[in-house]
Design a protein around this motif. Structure first.
Motif, PDB file in Angstrom:
ATOM      1  N   HIS A 125     -17.300  21.548   4.896  1.00 36.29           N
ATOM      2  CA  HIS A 125     -18.300  20.626   5.417  1.00 36.29           C
ATOM      3  C   HIS A 125     -19.239  20.153   4.311  1.00 36.29           C
ATOM      4  N   TYR A 181     -22.019  13.499   9.120  1.00 35.78           N
ATOM      5  CA  TYR A 181     -22.770  14.172  10.174  1.00 35.78           C
ATOM      6  C   TYR A 181     -23.057  15.605   9.752  1.00 35.78           C
ATOM      7  N   PRO A 182     -24.136  16.194  10.299  1.00 38.23           N
ATOM      8  CA  PRO A 182     -24.556  17.534   9.887  1.00 38.23           C
ATOM      9  C   PRO A 182     -23.714  18.628  10.525  1.00 38.23           C
ATOM     10  N   TRP A 183     -23.949  19.851  10.089  1.00 38.64           N
ATOM     11  CA  TRP A 183     -23.245  21.016  10.628  1.00 38.64           C
ATOM     12  C   TRP A 183     -23.465  21.154  12.132  1.00 38.64           C
ATOM     13  N   SER A 184     -24.655  20.774  12.610  1.00 40.06           N
ATOM     14  CA  SER A 184     -24.935  20.883  14.046  1.00 40.06           C
ATOM     15  C   SER A 184     -23.983  20.032  14.868  1.00 40.06           C
ATOM     16  N   GLU A 194     -18.497  26.019   6.284  1.00 42.37           N
ATOM     17  CA  GLU A 194     -19.772  25.463   5.845  1.00 42.37           C
ATOM     18  C   GLU A 194     -19.823  25.415   4.321  1.00 42.37           C
ATOM     19  N   THR A 238     -22.335  17.204   4.456  1.00 40.46           N
ATOM     20  CA  THR A 238     -22.997  16.273   5.369  1.00 40.46           C
ATOM     21  C   THR A 238     -22.815  14.829   4.943  1.00 40.46           C
TER      22      THR A 238
END
Length: 570
Positions: free
Chosen positions: A225, A232-235, A263, A227
């Motif tokens: 991952h 898009y973010p990890w969330s 991550e 961003t």
């Protein structure tokens, strides 16, 4: 009824409806009347009410296979009936059944990375890794699988690129970078521009990378991952909560036992544990001579339960039959699903309502259907589709393309609506995947008739063209026109680009989250503008013999050309 008119669009004689005329209303008309004309005959208030209903508590976030999904399908059928459409599903019904497999990995799942005699890395679900599976099994067990870094995981002979170099991935875990090899290329680099620069190609999508790992026999694949590169973010990555959906295949196709994300900082730690510099290897992966790197003395182990069930989901499809060429179709589509109910990190039940994504698209499709139904019968058949399981991998639209209810070679075009802006009238509009086909030229012409300028998407690295329900149609050769208002900052009539930036940044913070909820404060006139453009471009096709075409350089052009003989001669 208003009869078709015949101006010129894209060099061909086509029909034009109210927008082109209304946008040039007489100077004596009031400002309100002029603004209303920009999106006639689309009703912003009705669109808002549709979104409010779809995002309300009884629909429970519209996840496939849930009570809320059943209510959604029933609601859509009732709306199609009320508009006056005819059923266009299987066997004279309103639906097309989509058999699916649903899996869920629990929040307590974890994996072990072992490197020699060093302390193992115990990476936990949603923390350092995010795991899913499409394998319908009660348990996933992987014991000491070797780990291989394969760069961007791209095999593209037509671009003189191969990250794999013949490596055998059978029984191994592939670690892959997100986006394209030239995403971070500097001017003069060997890869610079080979994959479109900052504009993501299909090779940059995580779906492609999993497919390539399957083709090469990997037991699992983890995408690192980032961003910026993912957009898009990890969330957002972890939002589905370990759930995965797939089409239920009749055979037993090859699949990854485990797939997902690692991550970014966790990946760096893993590589460092193996004595490797992740950033240096990532830079090497931007070179055509990159070769895969097996992490020394490193293995991946996993053992966790999987909840698995099969389900029948449904595409909802209505039509207005063509009176002259009923075997030729124009498809308007949006997805009805969202992410349903889930648990937040503090243990509370939340509903990810999917108001904008994609209640707004469904509202647009219903308005377009209503507008067509109020006018003369089109020469060609119009299909209006509400697809299931877009958020789970474009499954509903993929199933339709694999099992079409009307001929794909005779499908004139697909229009897909996925996320409209809720902040009012705008001076601009965005082309998603600019340069693909002639429908985009028609979109430019119609937007200009509203007094708007058109721009290429501001954030092509997000790969929006490869992320919505038009993609299966494009891969089958059907020209497409997607509308996605997250492609750039709207230049709003009230507040300009600054106000548009505020809206889009605020929406992206709620992307796939519970806060993507309906608001009475929305201004849907801009959403109605975009909807009206799609309506008018569709009218130009519905009353003509025009066949949109792919442009030179599009990867989909050759596919369409192979089926041209199946279309009637003009």
């Amino acid at each position: 009824m208003r009869p078709p008119r015949l101006p010129v669009l894209s060099g061909l004689i086509v029909t034009m409806g109210l927008i082109g005329n209304a946008a040039h209303a007489a100077p004596a008309a009031s400002q309100d009347a002029h603004q209303d004309a920009l999106y006639a005959p689309i009703d912003p208030a009705r669109m808002s009410e549709t979104i409010r209903v779809l995002a309300s508590d009884p629909f429970e976030g519209r996840a496939p296979g849930t009570i809320g999904a059943g209510r959604t399908v029933n609601y859509l059928i009732a709306r199609f009936k009320a508009i006056g459409l005819e059923p266009a599903g299987e066997n004279g019904s309103w639906v097309q059944e989509v058999p699916m497999v649903h899996t869920k990995i629990g929040p307590d799942a974890s994996v072990l990375f072992r490197t020699g005699k060093k302390e193992p890395l115990d990476y936990r679900q949603t923390r350092e890794v995010y795991l899913t599976t499409n394998t319908p099994s009660a348990r996933i067990h992987i014991d000491d699988a070797p780990v291989v870094f394969v760069g961007y995981g791209v095999h593209a002979p037509e671009r003189d690129w191969d990250d794999f170099k013949g490596i055998d991935l059978k029984g191994k875990i592939a670690v892959i970078l997100v986006n394209d090899p030239d995403f971070r290329a500097a001017p003069g680099d060997a890869v610079s521009g080979r994959f479109g620069g900052r504009a993501m190609t299909y090779f940059g999508r995580w779906t492609y990378k999993y497919e390539e790992a399957v083709r090469r026999g990997a037991v699992g694949a983890l995408i690192v991952h980032d961003t910026e590169a993912a957009s898009y973010p990890w969330s957002t990555v972890i939002a589905p909560g370990g759930e995965a959906y797939d089409i239920a295949h009749s055979g037993a196709p090859e699949s990854l036992l485990v797939r997902g994300w690692i991550e970014g900082s966790a990946a760096r730690k893993l590589f460092a544990r193996a004595g490797l510099d992740f950033d240096r290897l990532s830079a090497q992966a931007r070179r055509p001579d990159f070769t895969p790197v097996t992490l020394p003395d490193t293995s991946f182990s996993a053992d966790f339960a999987v909840a698995t069930n099969t389900l029948q989901s449904r595409n909802v499809i209505g039509k207005i039959p063509g009176k002259v060429h009923p075997d030729e179709s124009i498809v308007y589509g949006a997805h009805w699903d969202a992410f349903g109910r889930s648990r937040s990190r503090d243990g509370k039940t939340v509903i990810r309502r999917g108001a904008v994504d994609d209640g707004s698209g469904i509202a647009a499709i219903l308005e377009i259907a209503r507008a067509f139904r109020a006018g003369p019968q089109p020469d060609r058949t119009l299909l209006f589709a509400a697809w299931t399981a877009e958020e789970r991998g474009l499954l509903g639209s993929t199933w339709y393309v694999e099992h079409p209810l009307m001929s794909l070679p005779k499908t004139v075009a697909n229009f897909t609506v996925d996320v409209l802006q809720m902040a009012g009238l705008s001076r601009n509009a965005f082309l998603v995947g600019a340069g693909q086909d002639s429908l985009q030229d028609d979109f430019v012409t119609m937007a200009k008739s509203q007094g708007r300028t058109t721009q290429e998407e501001a954030l092509p690295e997000r790969g929006a063209f490869y992320r919505a329900d038009h993609l299966p149609f494009a891969r089958a050769g059907v020209p497409v026109l997607p509308i996605m208002d997250l492609a750039g900052y709207p230049d709003l009539v009230d507040g300009g680009v600054a106000a548009g930036r505020k809206w889009l940044d605020g929406y992206m913070a709620c992307y796939h989250q519970p806060c993507d909820a309906w608001s009475p404060d929305w201004d849907l006139r801009g959403a109605a503008e975009d909807t009206a453009v799609l309506y008018e471009v569709g009218r130009s096709l519905a009353f003509s013999r025009m066949w949109p075409s792919w442009k030179q350089g599009s990867e989909f052009k050759a596919i369409r050309e192979r089926t041209e003989s199946e279309r009637p001669a003009l």
